[in-house]
Design a protein around this motif. Structure first.
Motif, mmCIF file in Angstrom:
data_model
loop_
_atom_site.group_PDB
_atom_site.id
_atom_site.type_symbol
_atom_site.label_atom_id
_atom_site.label_comp_id
_atom_site.label_asym_id
_atom_site.label_seq_id
_atom_site.Cartn_x
_atom_site.Cartn_y
_atom_site.Cartn_z
ATOM 1 N N VAL A 236 0.836 -1.195 0.000
ATOM 2 C CA VAL A 236 0.000 0.000 0.000
ATOM 3 C C VAL A 236 0.875 1.250 0.000
ATOM 4 C CG1 VAL A 236 -1.746 1.310 1.268
ATOM 5 C CG2 VAL A 236 -1.897 -1.186 1.165
ATOM 6 N N ASN A 237 0.596 2.155 -0.922
ATOM 7 C CA ASN A 237 1.242 3.455 -0.949
ATOM 8 C C ASN A 237 0.484 4.364 0.026
ATOM 9 O OD1 ASN A 237 2.021 6.151 -1.555
ATOM 10 N ND2 ASN A 237 2.597 5.562 -3.636
ATOM 11 N N GLU A 238 0.996 4.485 1.237
ATOM 12 C CA GLU A 238 0.258 5.180 2.293
ATOM 13 C C GLU A 238 0.122 6.678 2.035
ATOM 14 O OE1 GLU A 238 0.817 3.911 6.394
ATOM 15 O OE2 GLU A 238 2.265 2.421 5.689
ATOM 16 N N SER A 239 1.069 7.268 1.351
ATOM 17 C CA SER A 239 0.992 8.708 1.108
ATOM 18 C C SER A 239 -0.153 9.064 0.166
ATOM 19 C CB SER A 239 2.316 9.212 0.540
ATOM 20 O OG SER A 239 2.571 8.645 -0.737
ATOM 21 N N GLN A 240 -0.552 8.130 -0.699
ATOM 22 C CA GLN A 240 -1.635 8.392 -1.652
ATOM 23 C C GLN A 240 -2.958 7.727 -1.260
ATOM 24 O OE1 GLN A 240 -0.552 7.851 -5.817
ATOM 25 N NE2 GLN A 240 1.619 8.176 -5.348
ATOM 26 N N SER A 241 -2.939 6.942 -0.212
ATOM 27 C CA SER A 241 -4.146 6.243 0.237
ATOM 28 C C SER A 241 -4.869 7.057 1.297
ATOM 29 C CB SER A 241 -3.782 4.858 0.787
ATOM 30 O OG SER A 241 -3.175 4.061 -0.206
ATOM 31 N N THR A 242 -6.101 6.672 1.585
ATOM 32 C CA THR A 242 -6.870 7.313 2.657
ATOM 33 C C THR A 242 -7.238 6.280 3.708
ATOM 34 O OG1 THR A 242 -9.000 6.956 1.552
ATOM 35 C CG2 THR A 242 -7.838 9.008 1.068
ATOM 36 N N ALA A 243 -7.406 6.741 4.928
ATOM 37 C CA ALA A 243 -7.751 5.847 6.034
ATOM 38 C C ALA A 243 -9.225 5.472 5.991
ATOM 39 C CB ALA A 243 -7.423 6.519 7.363
ATOM 40 N N GLY A 244 -9.537 4.335 6.594
ATOM 41 C CA GLY A 244 -10.930 3.950 6.760
ATOM 42 C C GLY A 244 -11.597 4.763 7.856
ATOM 43 N N SER A 245 -12.924 4.606 7.985
ATOM 44 C CA SER A 245 -13.676 5.369 8.982
ATOM 45 C C SER A 245 -14.844 4.562 9.522
ATOM 46 C CB SER A 245 -14.226 6.668 8.388
ATOM 47 O OG SER A 245 -13.202 7.579 8.089
ATOM 48 N N ASN A 250 -27.579 9.518 10.514
ATOM 49 C CA ASN A 250 -28.951 9.701 10.995
ATOM 50 C C ASN A 250 -29.907 9.492 9.824
ATOM 51 O OD1 ASN A 250 -31.422 10.537 11.977
ATOM 52 N ND2 ASN A 250 -30.594 12.303 13.075
ATOM 53 N N PRO A 251 -30.704 8.406 9.817
ATOM 54 C CA PRO A 251 -31.577 8.142 8.668
ATOM 55 C C PRO A 251 -32.751 9.099 8.540
ATOM 56 C CG PRO A 251 -31.954 6.517 10.390
ATOM 57 C CD PRO A 251 -30.786 7.339 10.828
ATOM 58 N N VAL A 252 -32.976 9.928 9.543
ATOM 59 C CA VAL A 252 -34.061 10.907 9.448
ATOM 60 C C VAL A 252 -33.742 11.960 8.395
ATOM 61 C CG1 VAL A 252 -35.334 12.699 10.685
ATOM 62 C CG2 VAL A 252 -34.799 10.538 11.831
ATOM 63 N N ASN A 253 -32.486 12.411 8.383
ATOM 64 C CA ASN A 253 -32.100 13.458 7.438
ATOM 65 C C ASN A 253 -30.850 13.094 6.631
ATOM 66 O OD1 ASN A 253 -30.168 13.631 9.425
ATOM 67 N ND2 ASN A 253 -30.806 15.653 10.164
ATOM 68 N N ASN A 254 -30.371 11.834 6.812
ATOM 69 C CA ASN A 254 -29.178 11.326 6.112
ATOM 70 C C ASN A 254 -27.923 12.136 6.418
ATOM 71 O OD1 ASN A 254 -30.716 9.311 4.848
ATOM 72 N ND2 ASN A 254 -31.322 10.731 3.228
ATOM 73 N N ALA A 255 -27.895 12.768 7.589
ATOM 74 C CA ALA A 255 -26.732 13.548 7.997
ATOM 75 C C ALA A 255 -25.706 12.650 8.684
ATOM 76 C CB ALA A 255 -27.148 14.665 8.948
ATOM 77 N N ILE A 256 -24.427 12.933 8.432
ATOM 78 C CA ILE A 256 -23.346 12.238 9.120
ATOM 79 C C ILE A 256 -23.143 12.910 10.468
ATOM 80 C CG2 ILE A 256 -20.889 11.704 9.085
ATOM 81 C CD1 ILE A 256 -21.082 11.542 6.043
ATOM 82 N N GLU A 257 -23.448 12.184 11.543
ATOM 83 C CA GLU A 257 -23.363 12.743 12.892
ATOM 84 C C GLU A 257 -21.992 12.542 13.527
ATOM 85 O OE1 GLU A 257 -27.979 12.321 14.415
ATOM 86 O OE2 GLU A 257 -26.530 10.776 15.007
ATOM 87 N N LEU A 258 -21.306 11.493 13.109
ATOM 88 C CA LEU A 258 -20.010 11.175 13.704
ATOM 89 C C LEU A 258 -19.155 10.488 12.651
ATOM 90 C CD1 LEU A 258 -18.470 11.194 16.481
ATOM 91 C CD2 LEU A 258 -19.306 8.841 16.784
ATOM 92 N N ASN A 259 -17.904 10.914 12.530
ATOM 93 C CA ASN A 259 -16.971 10.319 11.570
ATOM 94 C C ASN A 259 -15.652 10.089 12.295
ATOM 95 O OD1 ASN A 259 -15.508 9.458 9.413
ATOM 96 N ND2 ASN A 259 -15.602 11.365 8.263
ATOM 97 N N LEU A 260 -15.313 8.814 12.527
ATOM 98 C CA LEU A 260 -14.119 8.468 13.287
ATOM 99 C C LEU A 260 -13.109 7.786 12.360
ATOM 100 C CD1 LEU A 260 -15.866 7.012 16.469
ATOM 101 C CD2 LEU A 260 -14.975 9.337 16.138
ATOM 102 N N PRO A 261 -12.106 8.520 11.873
ATOM 103 C CA PRO A 261 -11.109 7.907 10.991
ATOM 104 C C PRO A 261 -10.138 7.019 11.767
ATOM 105 C CG PRO A 261 -10.581 10.204 11.372
ATOM 106 C CD PRO A 261 -11.904 9.959 12.038
#
Length: 360
Positions: A236-245, A250-261
């Motif tokens: 894996v080329n870590e400098s060009q890759s992105t981390a998982g999350s 929230n399915p009421v409004n499809n808003a992302i309430e929390l994002n933990l990378p």
């Protein structure tokens, strides 16, 4: 009126008590229900087998006797299950077995495992969910092209419609008459209206979402693996890759309430599962198994299990953790069970390539 003689009164009580006992014993509502089949209660283990060998199988584990039946589909139906068993789902006393390289879904009575039909005409099917007597199957269709969701009439076991979604759709869940589909080779979730069977909206989040669950607060948790760029030597080329999350939606409004990378760009988290109380998440990351309370606001730093598994799940009835050890796909795999605190309990052999579980 005089009271009966003491001796007569004693015999009268005996007769009345005997009569009551007779009617209780003959009351059909008090009799135990007849078993529905040999597989009414236990754990199904799906074994994907070897690619192009047609040796996938379903093993059955009896929790009470701790016995294993190695290949119940072939035993009951006198024919093989197919080539690469991808996943398995239950709905209304039926089991739906998604056979990826055979491009089909086998439908069986979940209690007896007798065949009820085959859904054909699919293209690299992955996962199944059902609502309103309709089934929804994610399909890759072709590498590098848009995937789709096929709508299945569960009465006739036929495809009635297909809905285009993102690249390589994977797992899906249904909540509040909406179908949520993670698109594994892009950074989106497709949301389908189960009433109209039309694509309603697409939500953008982290790259390569692979699994999702619904918690007890009716929030959807999504695990994304991150985008991986590889060097010529396949590292894996870590400098060009992105981390998982790990993401809370929230399915009421499809808003992302929390994002933990996650910390590492090299490793991809996967196999997101939830316990029976729907308040504890489990997932696989960097060769270990982690546990996450839905009330937490940071990822755990310590692993629950210092082991890696090809398949992972939690029994909702007992909270025991099940790990599927596929080895090198050259011999039968095994299942290892752990107590909720992570201490080993026992293990048993299944078939080649165990990848998932279905609890009853």
């Amino acid at each position: 009126m005089k009271n009966p003689h003491p001796v007569k009164r004693f015999f009268l009580h005996v007769v009345l008590a005997s009569t009551a006992l007779f009617f209780t014993a003959c009351d059909p509502d008090s009799s135990p229900a007849a078993p529905k089949g040999a597989y009414e209660k236990g754990v199904f283990i799906l074994n994907e087998g070897n690619f192009q060998k047609g040796n996938s199988a379903v093993s059955f584990f009896d929790r009470d006797t701790k016995t294993v039946v190695p290949d119940i589909f072939k035993t009951v139906n006198n024919r093989p299950l197919g080539d690469v068993a991808q996943s398995m789902a239950a709905h209304n006393n039926r089991a739906y077995l998604i056979i990826n390289n055979s491009n089909k879904v086998e439908v069986v009575d979940i209690n007896t495992f007798g065949s009820l039909g085959t859904i054909s005409g699919l293209a690299m099917p992955r996962y199944f969910a059902a609502v309103n007597n309709k089934g929804y199957v994610t399909e890759w269709v072709n590498y590098g092209s848009k995937g789709r969701v096929s709508v299945i009439d569960l009465n006739t076991t036929t495809v009635t419609k297909t809905i285009e979604v993102g690249l390589m759709p994977e797992n899906l869940i249904i909540f509040n008459n909406k179908v949520y589909v993670v698109n594994g080779s892009e950074n989106t979730i497709s949301i389908i209206n189960a009433g109209t069977d039309a694509l309603e909206t697409t939500v953008t989040l982290a790259y390569s979402p692979n699994s999702l669950v619904l918690d007890r607060n009716n929030k959807i948790w999504v695990l994304a693996g991150g985008k991986k760029v590889y060097n010529p030597d396949f590292t894996v080329n870590e400098s060009q890759s992105t981390a998982g999350s790990l993401i809370r939606l929230n399915p009421v409004n499809n808003a992302i309430e929390l994002n933990l990378p996650f910390a590492s760009r090299k490793d991809s988290p996967g196999q997101l599962k939830i316990n029976g109380a729907k308040n504890i998440l489990y997932y696989r990351y960097a060769g270990k198994i982690y546990q996450f309370d839905i009330a937490a606001t940071a990822l755990p730093t310590n692993a629950l299990l210092n082991r890696n598994f090809y398949g992972l799940d939690v029994d909702p009835a007992t909270d025991l953790i099940y790990g599927a050890d596929a080895g090198f796909f050259t011999a039968n795999g095994k299942v290892v069970r752990f107590n909720p605190n992570g201490t080993p309990l026992d293990s048993f052999q299944v078939a080649i390539g165990p990848n998932s579980f279905l609890f009853r």
